[in-house]
Design an enzyme around this catalytic site. Structure first.
Site, PDB file in Angstrom:
ATOM      1  N   TYR A 170       0.850  -1.179  -0.065  1.00 43.87           N
ATOM      2  CA  TYR A 170       0.026  -0.031  -0.015  1.00 43.87           C
ATOM      3  C   TYR A 170       0.882   1.222   0.011  1.00 43.87           C
ATOM      4  O   TYR A 170       0.463   2.255   0.509  1.00 43.87           O
ATOM      5  CB  TYR A 170      -1.133   0.153   1.174  1.00 43.87           C
ATOM      6  CG  TYR A 170      -1.529  -1.373   1.636  1.00 43.87           C
ATOM      7  CD1 TYR A 170      -1.926  -2.298   0.655  1.00 43.87           C
ATOM      8  CD2 TYR A 170      -1.809  -1.724   2.927  1.00 43.87           C
ATOM      9  CE1 TYR A 170      -2.493  -3.637   0.984  1.00 43.87           C
ATOM     10  CE2 TYR A 170      -2.209  -2.793   3.239  1.00 43.87           C
ATOM     11  CZ  TYR A 170      -2.491  -3.972   2.278  1.00 43.87           C
ATOM     12  OH  TYR A 170      -3.021  -5.081   2.621  1.00 43.87           O
ATOM     13  N   HIS A 171       1.779   1.245  -0.895  1.00 45.15           N
ATOM     14  CA  HIS A 171       2.711   2.341  -0.658  1.00 45.15           C
ATOM     15  C   HIS A 171       2.957   3.123  -2.308  1.00 45.15           C
ATOM     16  O   HIS A 171       4.146   3.110  -2.932  1.00 45.15           O
ATOM     17  CB  HIS A 171       4.334   2.128  -0.382  1.00 45.15           C
ATOM     18  CG  HIS A 171       4.187   1.540   1.314  1.00 45.15           C
ATOM     19  ND1 HIS A 171       5.366   0.661   1.906  1.00 45.15           N
ATOM     20  CD2 HIS A 171       3.248   1.793   2.153  1.00 45.15           C
ATOM     21  CE1 HIS A 171       5.028   0.545   2.862  1.00 45.15           C
ATOM     22  NE2 HIS A 171       3.776   1.082   3.245  1.00 45.15           N
ATOM     23  N   ALA A 172       1.838   3.298  -2.894  1.00 41.98           N
ATOM     24  CA  ALA A 172       1.644   3.669  -4.321  1.00 41.98           C
ATOM     25  C   ALA A 172       2.539   5.067  -4.191  1.00 41.98           C
ATOM     26  O   ALA A 172       2.082   6.006  -3.411  1.00 41.98           O
ATOM     27  CB  ALA A 172       0.331   3.900  -4.730  1.00 41.98           C
TER      28      ALA A 172
END
Length: 539
Positions: free
Chosen positions: A475-477
């Site tokens: 979840y580190h776009a």
């Protein structure tokens, strides 16, 4: 269709009420002589689960708080659609994330500066990290902030299995590190999280709530921005938005600031006519400014999760059920302690997978829980433990692009995970080291057997197949509106969109490369620095 109504004029319009948007609203509205509008598509943050750290289990798949994006099927990950959670509502992803706070390594930011991002070296951003933090843990290097708006502490619960894991890491030859956010990241220890007294502290709680009373700050929720309004001279002059069935237009006297995140910021630019001209025409969008890099350079941290069955019952799998859960609820209500204070990580590890590296290239997430569905964090019934493995600085690059002219249609997200040889090598090496740690004698009293990938996974081909078939994002776009000094970048080092006046981007999309760890700390820093730049340019 109803007529568009005039929503009024503001000095600054901030699009997106997530991490960066909350910081910007706080800092820009501190001057009573300017007016600030913050526009957030999500509704008001009304859920009892938000402040409970373990509440992310409930919110992670809740469409009221998560946009629930998914990636396009790609061959590198066996044509699976991979969940790309993005927070919705005031506070954004800090409403639903694991609260893990990691600055990254100094060379991450020095690398940005070496790429032409003047002013972004670690020596220049370190004071901003200190400004953010109110850290109450050990600070042996004297580099931490202690009176900032964001409370940071080590995880408060120290179960016996966590202590056994850290002992196993030492038996495997790795050092204990009292503060991975200090002068050295490498080593193992307990994670640091943004909590106070057992409660989650989101960006909205830390930055927005204390200033909501300001008369020069207007916060609109449940309002979806559909377009950036541009003048014929190429200047951002406002936004168009929808709230229910109403269309609204707001004017900006000074600047429009995009803080919608690495997925929706590039989509909104494209829908406003800013992007690759040929791509826009193919979607029926009239190009206003040809900027081909919009939506390119996508990066994220890819993570595999290895699971072991545990021979003792003291894991979250059993503690979060039945009478045990009832006891834990009472414990949390009484003194804000117990398993409900856990996020996504108990203990960490940062290691180098080969000689010659300047710093760690793999991160570990240890949790005394195992999941039937890792993407949705659904716990198994039998006791288990999980070790997540993520490469810190992936080389693979993907893209995010609009697929229709409508903001409500999800853009195409193509992460392109595991595309380079180095990414594949690092993941395989990280998993091998992870197995070595778990197999140390300190965990003999806990470890029953390895469930996934299982003892039959021994060759590089086996490990890579496991990663391709089971890996998820953490979840580190980032990176889809890359900052740089070169003409092909989307924003310059002052975060101004190239070729468009009075338009800035202040969110994770501007990151040229990933930072080494969870990115929320970096996003807080980007927003603080962006606010400094905006305020200093007023003259």
């Amino acid at each position: 269709m109803p007529d568009t109504r005039d929503g009024g004029s503001f000095d600054y319009i901030i699009v997106g009420g997530g991490t960066a948007g909350c910081v910007l609203a706080n800092r820009l509205s501190a001057d009573p002589g300017v007016t600030v509008l913050l526009v957030e598509a999500g509704a008001k943050e009304r859920s009892p689960w938000i402040e409970i750290p373990a509440g992310f289990y409930k919110l992670l798949t809740n469409s009221d708080f998560n946009w629930r994006f998914t990636s396009e099927p790609e061959p590198n990950t066996l044509h699976r659609r991979i969940a790309i959670p993005r927070g919705k509502g005031l506070g954004g992803s800090t409403l639903i994330n694991g609260m893990i706070y990691v600055r990254g390594q100094a060379q991450d930011y020095d690398g940005w500066a070496q790429r032409g991002c003047t002013g972004w070296s670690f020596a220049e951003v370190a004071p901003i990290f200190r400004r953010i933090e109110s850290y109450d843990g050990p600070d042996p290097s004297g580099t931490r902030g202690h009176d900032g708006p964001l409370p940071i502490c080590e995880v408060s619960e120290r179960p016996e299995i966590g202590r056994a894991f850290l002992a196993a890491a030492e038996q495997a030859g790795f050092r204990r590190n009292p503060d991975y956010n200090g002068d050295r990241q490498e080593g193992f220890g307990y994670y640091q999280v943004n909590q106070r007294d057992g409660r989650r502290v989101s960006a909205a709680k830390a930055y927005l709530a204390p200033v909501r009373h300001r008369r020069n700050l207007v916060v609109q929720t449940g309002m979806r921005v559909t377009r950036i309004e541009l003048s014929a001279e190429g200047r951002a002059v406002g936004i168009s938005a929808r709230q229910g069935n109403d269309s609204v237009r707001f004017s900006a006297r000074r600047e429009v600031i995009l803080a919608a995140g690495a997925i929706q910021t590039p989509q909104l630019l494209e829908l406003s006519g800013i992007g690759d001209a040929g791509r826009l025409r193919s979607l029926g969008i009239a190009p206003v400014h040809d900027l081909p890099a919009v939506g390119e350079n996508y990066s994220d941290h890819f993570c595999t999760r290895m699971n072991w069955r545990v021979s003792r019952p003291e894991t979250l799998n059993g503690q979060s059920r039945g009478l045990s859960l009832f006891r834990e609820l009472l414990r949390y209500m009484r003194n804000r302690s117990g398993i409900l204070t856990f996020g996504t990580g108990l203990a960490h590890g940062f290691v180098r997978t080969r000689e010659g590296l300047e710093g760690p290239d793999v991160q570990y997430f240890f949790m005394h829980a195992s999941y039937g569905n890792a993407a949705e964090r659904k716990l198994e019934r039998e006791p288990g433990m999980t070790l997540g493995i993520a490469q810190l600085r992936p080389e693979s690059r993907g893209s995010v692009h609009a697929v229709t002219p409508h903001i409500g249609d999800q853009p195409a997200i193509r992460p392109n995970f595991l595309d380079t040889e180095e990414d594949r090598r690092a993941m395989i090496a990280g998993m091998r080291i992870g197995r070595k740690v778990i197999e140390q004698p300190a965990l003999d009293g806990w470890r029953d057997h390895e469930m996934s990938p299982g003892p039959g996974c021994t060759s590089d081909a086996d490990w890579l197949e496991f990663a391709r078939s089971n890996g998820q994002t953490i979840y580190h776009a980032a990176g889809t509106c890359r900052m740089g000094s070169d003409p092909s970048s989307v924003v310059d080092p002052e975060l101004r969109v190239r070729g468009i006046d009075n338009l800035r981007i202040v969110d994770a999309s501007i990151m040229p490369t990933q930072v080494s760890g969870n990115i929320q700390a970096a996003v807080f820093m980007i927003a603080e620095k962006g606010a400094d730049m905006i305020l200093s340019s007023r003259g």
